[in-house]
Write a protein that holds these residues in place. Sequence first.
Motif, PDB file in Angstrom:
ATOM      1  N   GLU A 275     -12.083   0.746 -12.480  1.00  0.00           N
ATOM      2  CA  GLU A 275     -10.764   1.287 -12.814  1.00  0.00           C
ATOM      3  C   GLU A 275      -9.760   0.217 -13.231  1.00  0.00           C
ATOM      4  OE1 GLU A 275      -9.261   3.434  -9.511  1.00  0.00           O
ATOM      5  OE2 GLU A 275     -10.400   5.246  -9.941  1.00  0.00           O
ATOM      6  N   ILE A 276     -10.097  -1.058 -13.026  1.00  0.00           N
ATOM      7  CA  ILE A 276      -9.107  -2.127 -13.231  1.00  0.00           C
ATOM      8  C   ILE A 276      -8.568  -2.133 -14.660  1.00  0.00           C
ATOM      9  CG2 ILE A 276      -8.802  -4.636 -13.360  1.00  0.00           C
ATOM     10  CD1 ILE A 276     -10.556  -4.909 -10.898  1.00  0.00           C
ATOM     11  N   THR A 277      -9.470  -2.139 -15.647  1.00  0.00           N
ATOM     12  CA  THR A 277      -9.032  -2.206 -17.048  1.00  0.00           C
ATOM     13  C   THR A 277      -8.198  -0.996 -17.424  1.00  0.00           C
ATOM     14  OG1 THR A 277     -11.016  -3.464 -17.615  1.00  0.00           O
ATOM     15  CG2 THR A 277      -9.795  -2.445 -19.427  1.00  0.00           C
TER      16      THR A 277
ATOM     17  N   HIS B 224       0.838  -1.209   0.000  1.00  0.00           N
ATOM     18  CA  HIS B 224       0.000   0.000   0.000  1.00  0.00           C
ATOM     19  C   HIS B 224       0.870   1.256   0.000  1.00  0.00           C
ATOM     20  CE1 HIS B 224      -3.954  -1.730   0.253  1.00  0.00           C
ATOM     21  NE2 HIS B 224      -3.656  -2.445   1.317  1.00  0.00           N
ATOM     22  N   GLU B 225       1.902   1.251   0.836  1.00  0.00           N
ATOM     23  CA  GLU B 225       2.754   2.430   0.962  1.00  0.00           C
ATOM     24  C   GLU B 225       3.542   2.693  -0.320  1.00  0.00           C
ATOM     25  OE1 GLU B 225       4.783   5.713   2.293  1.00  0.00           O
ATOM     26  OE2 GLU B 225       3.021   4.727   3.173  1.00  0.00           O
ATOM     27  N   THR B 226       4.030   1.625  -0.945  1.00  0.00           N
ATOM     28  CA  THR B 226       4.870   1.778  -2.142  1.00  0.00           C
ATOM     29  C   THR B 226       4.057   2.143  -3.374  1.00  0.00           C
ATOM     30  OG1 THR B 226       6.479   0.193  -1.268  1.00  0.00           O
ATOM     31  CG2 THR B 226       6.544   0.618  -3.638  1.00  0.00           C
ATOM     32  N   LEU B 227       2.953   1.432  -3.573  1.00  0.00           N
ATOM     33  CA  LEU B 227       2.181   1.639  -4.808  1.00  0.00           C
ATOM     34  C   LEU B 227       1.199   2.806  -4.716  1.00  0.00           C
ATOM     35  CD1 LEU B 227       1.525  -2.066  -5.877  1.00  0.00           C
ATOM     36  CD2 LEU B 227       3.285  -0.490  -6.676  1.00  0.00           C
ATOM     37  N   LYS B 228       0.835   3.191  -3.489  1.00  0.00           N
ATOM     38  CA  LYS B 228       0.006   4.368  -3.277  1.00  0.00           C
ATOM     39  C   LYS B 228      -1.223   4.370  -4.196  1.00  0.00           C
ATOM     40  CE  LYS B 228       4.016   6.883  -1.595  1.00  0.00           C
ATOM     41  NZ  LYS B 228       5.019   7.924  -1.847  1.00  0.00           N
ATOM     42  N   ASP B 229      -1.297   5.331  -5.131  1.00  0.00           N
ATOM     43  CA  ASP B 229      -2.506   5.435  -5.960  1.00  0.00           C
ATOM     44  C   ASP B 229      -2.370   4.734  -7.313  1.00  0.00           C
ATOM     45  OD1 ASP B 229      -0.614   7.093  -6.964  1.00  0.00           O
ATOM     46  OD2 ASP B 229      -1.941   8.813  -7.266  1.00  0.00           O
ATOM     47  N   LEU B 230      -1.361   3.862  -7.468  1.00  0.00           N
ATOM     48  CA  LEU B 230      -1.208   3.171  -8.749  1.00  0.00           C
ATOM     49  C   LEU B 230      -2.235   2.061  -8.929  1.00  0.00           C
ATOM     50  CD1 LEU B 230       2.679   2.817  -9.181  1.00  0.00           C
ATOM     51  CD2 LEU B 230       1.139   4.408 -10.326  1.00  0.00           C
TER      52      LEU B 230
ATOM     53  N   ASP C  46      -1.690  -7.081 -16.481  1.00  0.00           N
ATOM     54  CA  ASP C  46      -3.036  -7.659 -16.487  1.00  0.00           C
ATOM     55  C   ASP C  46      -3.469  -8.006 -15.064  1.00  0.00           C
ATOM     56  OD1 ASP C  46      -3.037  -7.519 -19.256  1.00  0.00           O
ATOM     57  OD2 ASP C  46      -2.108  -9.507 -19.446  1.00  0.00           O
ATOM     58  N   ASP C  47      -4.771  -8.032 -14.865  1.00  0.00           N
ATOM     59  CA  ASP C  47      -5.364  -8.516 -13.604  1.00  0.00           C
ATOM     60  C   ASP C  47      -4.787  -7.824 -12.364  1.00  0.00           C
ATOM     61  OD1 ASP C  47      -6.859 -10.367 -15.095  1.00  0.00           O
ATOM     62  OD2 ASP C  47      -5.215 -11.800 -15.051  1.00  0.00           O
ATOM     63  N   LEU C  48      -4.781  -6.504 -12.373  1.00  0.00           N
ATOM     64  CA  LEU C  48      -4.314  -5.777 -11.188  1.00  0.00           C
ATOM     65  C   LEU C  48      -5.292  -5.965 -10.039  1.00  0.00           C
ATOM     66  CD1 LEU C  48      -3.108  -2.374 -12.675  1.00  0.00           C
ATOM     67  CD2 LEU C  48      -1.683  -4.138 -11.647  1.00  0.00           C
TER      68      LEU C  48
END
Length: 597
Positions: free
Chosen positions: A494-496, A481-487, A505-507
């Motif tokens: 929003e997935i696609t 969570h801390e590293t990826l933040k809003d990615l 793929d498949d975030l």
Amino acid sequence: MNVLSPTVQQHVEEMLVKDGAIDDSKLAQIKEKAKANNEPFFSLLLSEGHINDEQLTKTLAAVSKVPYVNLSKARIEPKILDLLPQDTAEQFMAVPLGKMQNRLVVAMLDADNVQAVDFLSNKIGKTLKVYAASESGIRHILEQYQHSIERGVTSMLSKVPEDLGVEEGVVESLQPNLSKVKTIVQDSPIAKALAAIMDYAGKNRASDIHIEPLEKELKIRCRIDGVLQEVMKLPKSAEAAMVSRIKILSNLKIDEHRIPQDGNFSITVDGRPVDLRIAISPVVWGEQVVMRLLDKTGTSLKLEDMGYRGRALRALRSGLKQPYGMILTSGPTGSGKSTSMYAMIQEIKNDSINIVTLEDPVEYKIEGVNQIQVNPDVGLTFATGLRSILRQDPDVVMVGEIRDKETASLAVQAALTGHLVFSTLHTNSAAGILPRLLDMGVEPFLIASTVHTVIGQRLVRKVVPGGEKYQSTKAETAEIHETLKDLLPKTKDEITKKADDLGFDDLPLDDQNAYTLVKGKPTPENQTGYQGRMGLYEVFEVTEKIQDLIIKHSTSSEIQRMAQSQGMVTMRQDGYLKALAGKTTLLEVNRVASTEA
């Protein structure tokens, strides 16, 4: 083969049919033939080639509920073979595969024979973890006892004194007649020993061989998938002849021990050409040799295959479309910077442009590209070579490395005069490139107007396909969570969009309490659980706001924050996304990519 009970035989037959190894009609024919000729049924199946040894062993293991391992192509390290004496291995048709939770892991031909397993366990005094393996697989490993690199090399080196006629220093004493030295050394045990070491390194995908003299012995280490592993230790008496042999192959001065020397030569491993770059340096206990292996056949020069994805790939390709300017790559030695530049050249190469490179050394020979090898001994440095290149009407110029102010100034001038320039610097991050150029004395307004794309990169090990999946711990989840933040996507809608933007793929959704990750699963064939490497990248374009920061002499941290605010995915973030995609592990990413400023 042991006689099977009718029930077990029926289970084996059913599984062979179910797995598609043989159909019902053929099975019935073989049974009739075996009965008529009074032959064992499975022996007939094998002898007539209807199934092979591995298929039958795997099926028998499944019926007996014993784990199975295919050893037909496995290579076991010498230190693992040492865990079980050769005579015991041959007696019980059992070979060691490693250690697991204080137990010796062995593969046996008769793995479901409890008495045989207990007897072997008592004989060697260790608890066993047993796998089933075919007879051909077991014999393949038994042969490695004979061809084990350490045993083989030690055996060869034991003959050095009598074969060469003198003790240490033999090659140096023959210096006046070099042709005689080569004749003596060509078929000597030391030559065969060195060939065995290089062959081992080549077959195990090593990038480097380190030959390190200690006070009383010679240590050999190989860097496999970016991590050094000790291969063996040799007697100190082998050092002088070993180093001299390497110097002869590299055309270096064999009587010079006071200063560092560099050279190169080529070998063939399994039919593949492998180039070696040699660096020899005097150390306290002798001369250290580092041999860098470059296997050109195993490297893809496509940007996607190297790990460029999403925003990084789009930013890089946008930079490659520019007619002039500079694309700079940063990272430590061995992080794949040169390979990235070759991939960029491969991306844009065509008959309408003239590409000239200046390299030290030329690692990949590319058809249609004019490549120049730096040679400081005759005055051909990066700076002097670059002056010459600019008189050859190039469209694209690649400079292997910017090491000094003169080369940096010339590269900037080349970019200003309408050339697309690729080069590398040694910095810790992409953002660190711009202050580094300032340190070299390049004017800030020149950097701002010429550099348009910057790349930072590292290499991480990839997990073997089919690695063990697990759910992240609370600490790992918090770190993600801390590293990826809003990615990561916040909602399913929003997935696609996020997946297309980032190239994955498949975030997973950002609100999860745990994420599915993988870890390297050790197998008998690969004790590390990793195989091969891929890149972690951060790429950003030098926008007007970043140009303003350069002119103000801003720090790399300020430039990094600005690049991130404009959408740059950092190396650490790229690594975490690849870990979520099951390509590598968080441990690997944390090992090579530091937290951002």
